[in-house]
Design an enzyme around this catalytic site. Structure first.
Site, short mmCIF file in Angstrom:
data_model
loop_
_atom_site.label_atom_id
_atom_site.label_comp_id
_atom_site.label_asym_id
_atom_site.label_seq_id
_atom_site.Cartn_x
_atom_site.Cartn_y
_atom_site.Cartn_z
N TYR A 48 0.82 -1.22 0.00
CA TYR A 48 0.00 0.00 0.00
C TYR A 48 0.86 1.27 0.00
O TYR A 48 0.39 2.31 0.46
CB TYR A 48 -0.94 -0.01 1.20
CG TYR A 48 -2.20 -0.84 0.98
CD1 TYR A 48 -3.15 -0.48 0.02
CD2 TYR A 48 -2.46 -1.97 1.74
CE1 TYR A 48 -4.32 -1.21 -0.18
CE2 TYR A 48 -3.63 -2.72 1.55
CZ TYR A 48 -4.55 -2.32 0.58
OH TYR A 48 -5.70 -3.06 0.39
N PHE A 86 -5.28 7.45 6.74
CA PHE A 86 -5.73 6.09 7.04
C PHE A 86 -4.65 5.03 6.88
O PHE A 86 -4.89 3.84 7.10
CB PHE A 86 -6.95 5.72 6.17
CG PHE A 86 -6.71 5.79 4.68
CD1 PHE A 86 -6.14 4.74 3.98
CD2 PHE A 86 -7.05 6.94 3.96
CE1 PHE A 86 -5.91 4.80 2.62
CE2 PHE A 86 -6.83 7.02 2.59
CZ PHE A 86 -6.26 5.95 1.91
N ARG A 135 -13.62 -4.43 -9.99
CA ARG A 135 -13.98 -3.26 -9.18
C ARG A 135 -15.50 -3.08 -9.16
O ARG A 135 -16.07 -2.67 -8.15
CB ARG A 135 -13.27 -1.99 -9.67
CG ARG A 135 -11.76 -2.03 -9.41
CD ARG A 135 -11.13 -0.65 -9.45
NE ARG A 135 -11.54 0.16 -8.34
CZ ARG A 135 -10.89 0.25 -7.17
NH1 ARG A 135 -9.79 -0.45 -6.96
NH2 ARG A 135 -11.35 1.03 -6.22
N THR A 147 -15.43 1.97 -2.54
CA THR A 147 -14.57 1.78 -1.36
C THR A 147 -15.37 1.88 -0.07
O THR A 147 -15.19 1.07 0.85
CB THR A 147 -13.45 2.87 -1.36
OG1 THR A 147 -12.81 2.86 -2.64
CG2 THR A 147 -12.44 2.61 -0.27
N ARG A 176 -18.99 -5.22 -1.33
CA ARG A 176 -18.84 -4.29 -0.21
C ARG A 176 -20.20 -3.88 0.36
O ARG A 176 -20.36 -3.73 1.57
CB ARG A 176 -18.01 -3.08 -0.65
CG ARG A 176 -16.50 -3.45 -0.72
CD ARG A 176 -15.71 -2.42 -1.46
NE ARG A 176 -14.26 -2.56 -1.22
CZ ARG A 176 -13.34 -1.88 -1.90
NH1 ARG A 176 -13.69 -1.03 -2.86
NH2 ARG A 176 -12.06 -2.05 -1.63
N ASN A 230 -13.38 -3.25 4.54
CA ASN A 230 -14.28 -3.33 3.38
C ASN A 230 -14.10 -4.59 2.53
O ASN A 230 -14.29 -4.59 1.32
CB ASN A 230 -14.19 -2.04 2.55
CG ASN A 230 -12.79 -1.80 2.02
OD1 ASN A 230 -11.90 -2.60 2.24
ND2 ASN A 230 -12.61 -0.71 1.30
N HIS A 254 -9.98 -6.22 -1.82
CA HIS A 254 -9.13 -5.28 -2.56
C HIS A 254 -9.20 -5.63 -4.04
O HIS A 254 -9.32 -6.80 -4.40
CB HIS A 254 -7.67 -5.42 -2.10
CG HIS A 254 -6.70 -4.74 -3.04
ND1 HIS A 254 -6.42 -3.40 -2.96
CD2 HIS A 254 -6.00 -5.22 -4.11
CE1 HIS A 254 -5.58 -3.07 -3.94
NE2 HIS A 254 -5.30 -4.17 -4.65
N1 UDP Z 1 -9.25 3.32 3.25
C1 UDP Z 1 -9.64 3.82 4.49
N2 UDP Z 1 -10.15 5.09 4.55
C2 UDP Z 1 -10.31 5.86 3.45
C3 UDP Z 1 -9.91 5.38 2.20
C4 UDP Z 1 -9.38 4.08 2.13
O1 UDP Z 1 -9.50 3.12 5.49
O2 UDP Z 1 -10.79 7.00 3.57
C5 UDP Z 1 -8.68 1.95 3.14
C6 UDP Z 1 -9.71 0.95 2.62
O3 UDP Z 1 -9.46 -0.32 3.23
C7 UDP Z 1 -9.39 0.92 1.15
C8 UDP Z 1 -7.87 1.03 1.17
O4 UDP Z 1 -7.59 1.95 2.23
O5 UDP Z 1 -9.87 -0.24 0.51
C9 UDP Z 1 -7.23 1.53 -0.10
O6 UDP Z 1 -7.86 2.75 -0.48
P1 UDP Z 1 -8.26 3.05 -1.99
O7 UDP Z 1 -8.65 4.47 -2.07
O8 UDP Z 1 -7.19 2.56 -2.90
O9 UDP Z 1 -9.60 2.17 -2.16
P2 UDP Z 1 -9.88 0.83 -3.00
O10 UDP Z 1 -9.02 0.86 -4.22
O11 UDP Z 1 -9.58 -0.32 -2.07
O12 UDP Z 1 -11.35 0.90 -3.32
MG MG Z 2 -7.02 1.25 -4.47
#
Ligand code: UDP
Ligand code: MG
Length: 137
Positions: free
Chosen positions: A49, A57, A85, A91, A102, A112, A115
């Site tokens: 990450y 976060f 996705r 998300t 989700r 959530n 991934h």
């Molecule tokens: N996340 C979080 N708070 C936020 C945004 C993201 O805890 O405001 C966490 C969540 O588990 C998310 C991961 O960080 O799935 C990666 O964030 P991203 O924006 O890449 O979302 P994704 O691609 O997983 O939808």
């Molecule tokens: Mg992401």
């Protein structure tokens, strides 16, 4: 055919939802090229990450992703990145469409369930993070 990386996150494993998520993956026409359960180290979670390093976060995300085992999968389908996705949903589960993983299963924006890679280039990097070529059937 395109590839993407899916992770069934620690909450997915703890809630015994791995079977249901695998069913959804197969019902939606993805081929599973590789599948394994692993426990991420802190170093692995941080590296995976690293694009989110410095965000508010990030530390919580690393803690969450290392709190228990995850199941990682390499998926194949036409437009695999977008298709996965779409099945995952937004998300934040409060913004996720009905029927998405989700919406169905996630507790909140952090915990959530799943991934998915965000682009084909990212998917290449993320698949090779967990799988060698010989592990992809
Ligand atoms: N996340 C979080 N708070 C936020 C945004 C993201 O805890 O405001 C966490 C969540 O588990 C998310 C991961 O960080 O799935 C990666 O964030 P991203 O924006 O890449 O979302 P994704 O691609 O997983 O939808
Ligand atoms: Mg992401």
């Amino acid at each position: 055919m395109d590839r993407t990386l899916a992770i069934m996150k620690p909450d997915c494993v703890q809630k015994k939802l791995v079977g249901k998520v695998v069913d959804k993956i197969l019902e939606n026409g993805f081929n599973i090229l590789g599948l394994k359960m692993i426990r991420l180290s802190e170093a692995q979670a941080k590296a995976f990450y690293d694009v989110h390093e410095g965000k508010p976060f990030y530390d919580e995300l690393v803690d969450f992703m290392t709190e228990g085992p995850v199941v990682v999968a390499s998926l194949e389908k036409e437009n695999a990145v977008a298709a996965w996705r779409e099945l995952m949903g937004a998300t934040n589960p409060t913004e996720a469409d009905e029927g998405t993983l989700r919406k169905l299963f996630a507790d909140n924006v952090g915990r959530n369930i799943v991934h998915g890679s965000d682009a084909t280039e990212t998917a290449k990097r993320e698949i090779s993070f967990f799988f060698s070529e010989t592990e992809l059937i």
